[in-house]
Design an enzyme around this catalytic site. Structure first.
Site, PDB file in Angstrom:
ATOM      1  N   ASP A 152      -4.172   3.808   2.659  1.00  0.00           N
ATOM      2  CA  ASP A 152      -5.613   3.537   2.783  1.00  0.00           C
ATOM      3  C   ASP A 152      -5.906   2.106   3.200  1.00  0.00           C
ATOM      4  O   ASP A 152      -7.067   1.703   3.306  1.00  0.00           O
ATOM      5  CB  ASP A 152      -6.343   3.873   1.480  1.00  0.00           C
TER       6      ASP A 152
ATOM      7  N   ASP B 222      -1.761  -1.295  -3.840  1.00  0.00           N
ATOM      8  CA  ASP B 222      -2.042  -0.550  -5.072  1.00  0.00           C
ATOM      9  C   ASP B 222      -0.878  -0.686  -6.047  1.00  0.00           C
ATOM     10  O   ASP B 222       0.156  -1.298  -5.745  1.00  0.00           O
ATOM     11  CB  ASP B 222      -2.333   0.916  -4.760  1.00  0.00           C
TER      12      ASP B 222
ATOM     13  N   ASP C 133      -8.882 -16.851 -16.465  1.00  0.00           N
ATOM     14  CA  ASP C 133      -9.673 -17.336 -15.345  1.00  0.00           C
ATOM     15  C   ASP C 133     -10.773 -18.290 -15.822  1.00  0.00           C
ATOM     16  O   ASP C 133     -11.507 -17.984 -16.765  1.00  0.00           O
ATOM     17  CB  ASP C 133     -10.301 -16.134 -14.627  1.00  0.00           C
TER      18      ASP C 133
ATOM     19  N   ASP D 197       0.847  -1.192   0.000  1.00  0.00           N
ATOM     20  CA  ASP D 197       0.000   0.000   0.000  1.00  0.00           C
ATOM     21  C   ASP D 197       0.883   1.243   0.000  1.00  0.00           C
ATOM     22  O   ASP D 197       1.664   1.458   0.932  1.00  0.00           O
ATOM     23  CB  ASP D 197      -0.901  -0.041   1.236  1.00  0.00           C
TER      24      ASP D 197
ATOM     25  N   GLU E 226      -6.758 -21.412 -16.651  1.00  0.00           N
ATOM     26  CA  GLU E 226      -7.222 -22.098 -15.437  1.00  0.00           C
ATOM     27  C   GLU E 226      -8.257 -23.117 -15.882  1.00  0.00           C
ATOM     28  O   GLU E 226      -9.351 -22.761 -16.322  1.00  0.00           O
ATOM     29  CB  GLU E 226      -7.816 -21.104 -14.453  1.00  0.00           C
TER      30      GLU E 226
ATOM     31  N   ASP F  40      -4.706 -10.736 -15.713  1.00  0.00           N
ATOM     32  CA  ASP F  40      -5.820 -11.672 -15.598  1.00  0.00           C
ATOM     33  C   ASP F  40      -6.875 -11.360 -16.651  1.00  0.00           C
ATOM     34  O   ASP F  40      -7.238 -10.196 -16.857  1.00  0.00           O
ATOM     35  CB  ASP F  40      -6.454 -11.587 -14.201  1.00  0.00           C
TER      36      ASP F  40
ATOM     37  N   HIS G  88      -3.897 -17.490  -5.011  1.00  0.00           N
ATOM     38  CA  HIS G  88      -4.813 -16.642  -4.243  1.00  0.00           C
ATOM     39  C   HIS G  88      -6.090 -17.358  -3.842  1.00  0.00           C
ATOM     40  O   HIS G  88      -6.871 -16.829  -3.053  1.00  0.00           O
ATOM     41  CB  HIS G  88      -5.173 -15.406  -5.064  1.00  0.00           C
ATOM     42  N   ASP G  89      -6.330 -18.565  -4.374  1.00  0.00           N
ATOM     43  CA  ASP G  89      -7.567 -19.299  -4.120  1.00  0.00           C
ATOM     44  C   ASP G  89      -7.405 -20.477  -3.180  1.00  0.00           C
ATOM     45  O   ASP G  89      -8.394 -21.160  -2.877  1.00  0.00           O
ATOM     46  CB  ASP G  89      -8.152 -19.820  -5.441  1.00  0.00           C
TER      47      ASP G  89
END
Length: 567
Positions: A23, A27, A197, A19, A254, A96, A330-331
């Site tokens: 916030d 980013d 994806d 970050d 994927e 992605d 990430h899954d």
């Protein structure tokens, strides 16, 4: 060899990487600030999870604008600065591509639901109800029916994921043209490829036939009706001909549910529409496939089962297609918690798993934080979780189903997607060096001890071992293109295999488990074998005839003729 076959990919989940503005959310400028960290590690490609404007339901995978940047991540100018920073350092960028579905806030869907006569109506999949309910009994990946009633028109639309993620109608030539145009938009800006994806869900079975229930749930997954559907190859080959063939890019699909023969067709060097695929066979080893919710279950599996699955893909694609190599993303949970020992042998097992990842044939993928050996987070309260799938599970099983919260939290501790989505631990200071504000999801409680600053200062850390493995892979053609041979497929803890190419042969030894393994009578190491890397012994040392708990070694024997096959 293509550039992507020689590459190592690093996956970034942007909201949790760095970050720059306080916030609490990562980013693009934060990523750009950390490019030297990635360059030092030695990776070649960065795969960026979605940074497009989105509906806020599924971590960026419910896209509202395919050509924009979400304000929380920055601007297109920030993105261009990131791309330039990568290219200046000799690294590439993969974006992605999420085109099985959009957000229900996407302008296409907003127009489509205005009425059955809308010009955008056939962008999505609409059906009338049946017997007062949905058109079929298909279930969503996130629970409940895969069909959502649109009260304004009285029809249902299909959503294989959240109701806010309506599936696109790939049978529509207009939809396909829209997708090809948005792909060209990013390719013309200079990206180096796409991670696609759920790409093998594009083609659905005609008529949406019911699937066998298979559980007590009213809406089971109907994967046989939407994975690898009848028109999938037609769509992907058209995509390749219309778009991808004009660019020197890497594509990874994927593709849950594919087998090696199907993957070979998709990734054939001459005719395949994709560079490589993500397959999920090894991700299913610790699942109870007979359960109503297999993804959330954890069952024991054996090392021979792991060897059999990985070996089937190594031999099945050799010379026919290309593997992608991953143990986390990430899954799914953190790999050191899932496949290793995140307690006493966290460092050793993290290094062993990395050795496995980097010495098989295929393109290795490193998920952010795995190069530090970050374990699962295991939050104690459901209030600390953010993932829609996790919150749906808890609501259905605890709030509505009356199950013990402790039982469901244990499932989440093992398999929850937020284990991989906690902020990247950069140091032991406030906010883990990730943010000066309040992070969007709590920090992993281990950040004070397991962080990048500590790893960079420790020459024996997991980070530097990853760097050494990446260098090793670059220097040995046998790793990238060699034949794979499993030497002891039935041994309970030893994973031993050869990688052979031309006059070079590598021997990899991995001791999966917390006990010392005596190699006497199990496997003989050739007398002229040279140790290249190990997580206990240093290169050039003469190791003992035993393997320590979670020990990994990679040897080279210079000529095949000299050494033959180790006994």
């Amino acid at each position: 060899m293509t550039w992507w076959q020689r590459s190592v990919v690093y996956q970034i989940y942007p909201r949790s990487f760095m970050d720059s503005d306080g916030d609490g959310m990562g980013d693009l400028r934060g990523i750009t600030a950390k490019l030297d960290y990635l360059h030092t590690l030695g990776v070649d490609v960065v795969w960026l999870c979605p940074v497009y404007p989105h509906g806020g339901v599924d971590g960026g995978y419910d896209i509202t604008d395919y050509r924009g940047i979400a304000p929380e991540y920055g601007t297109l100018a920030d993105w261009q600065e990131l791309l330039a920073g990568l290219h200046t350092r000799g690294m590439k960028l993969v974006m992605d591509l999420v085109v099985n579905h959009t957000s229900d806030r996407h302008p296409w869907f907003l127009e489509a639901r205005k009425g059955v006569g809308s010009p955008h109506r056939d962008y999505y999949l609409w059906e009338p109800g049946r017997d007062g309910g949905p058109p079929s009994n298909w279930g969503s990946h996130f629970g409940g029916s895969a069909w959502q009633l649109d009260p304004a028109t009285g029809e249902y639309y299909l959503h294989l994921f959240a109701p806010e993620q309506p599936d696109l109608n790939w049978a529509s030539p207009t939809v396909r043209r829209e997708v090809y145009d948005l792909m060209r938009f990013w390719l013309d800006l200079g990206i180096d490829g796409f991670r696609m994806d759920t790409i093998n869900m594009l083609s659905k079975a005609p008529g949406y036939p019911d699937t066998a229930p298979g559980s007590d749930y009213a809406y089971p997954l109907a994967e046989e009706h939407f994975l690898n559907g009848p028109e999938l190859l037609t769509y992907l080959r058209e995509m390749h001909a219309e778009v991808l063939s004009a660019y020197d890019v890497m594509t990874v699909g994927e593709t849950p549910g594919v087998n090696p023969d199907q993957a070979a067709v998709l990734t054939d060097p001459q005719t395949g529409p994709l560079s490589m695929v993500f397959q999920f066979d090894h991700m299913a080893l610790d699942k109870d496939t007979g359960s109503a919710r297999p993804r959330w279950t954890t069952v024991p599996y054996s090392v021979p089962e792991l060897k059999a699955v990985l070996g089937r893909w190594q031999t099945g694609l050799h010379g026919r297609g290309w593997n992608s190599l991953y143990l986390s993303n990430h899954d799914v949970p953190r790999m050191v918690s899932r496949y290793g020992d995140d307690g006493a042998y966290r460092v050793a097992s993290a290094k062993l798993l990395a050795t496995l990842l980097f010495t098989l044939q295929g393109t290795p993928y490193v998920y952010q934080g795995d190069e530090l050996g970050v374990p699962n987070a295991k939050f104690t309260s459901i209030d600390d979780y953010r993932d829609v799938d996790t919150l749906n599970l808890y609501r259905e099983e605890v709030t509505e189903g009356g199950r013990d919260p402790a039982d469901i939290l244990a499932m989440i501790h093992n398999k929850g997607r937020d284990n991989a989505r906690t902020p990247m631990p950069w140091n032991a200071g406030p906010g883990a060096g990730f943010t000066t504000g309040t992070p969007w999801i709590p920090l992993n409680p281990t950040y004070a001890d397991i962080n990048a600053e500590a790893a960079l200062a420790d020459p024996d850390s997991v980070y530097w071992y990853y760097r050494d493995l990446i260098r090793l892979r670059r220097g040995h053609p046998a790793i990238v293109d060699g034949r794979y041979d499993d030497l002891r497929p039935t041994h309970d803890t030893l994973y031993a295999y050869l990688r052979t190419h031309a006059q070079e042969q590598l021997l990899v030894l991995l001791n999966f488990g917390g006990a010392v393994l005596d190699l006497d009578g199990v496997l003989e190491i050739p007398a002229n074998a040279e140790l290249l890397i190990g997580n206990y012994a240093a290169p050039g040392e003469v190791p003992s005839g035993t393997l320590q708990p979670w020990e990994a070694r990679v040897y080279v024997t210079r000529t095949v003729e000299e050494t033959g096959t180790p006994g």
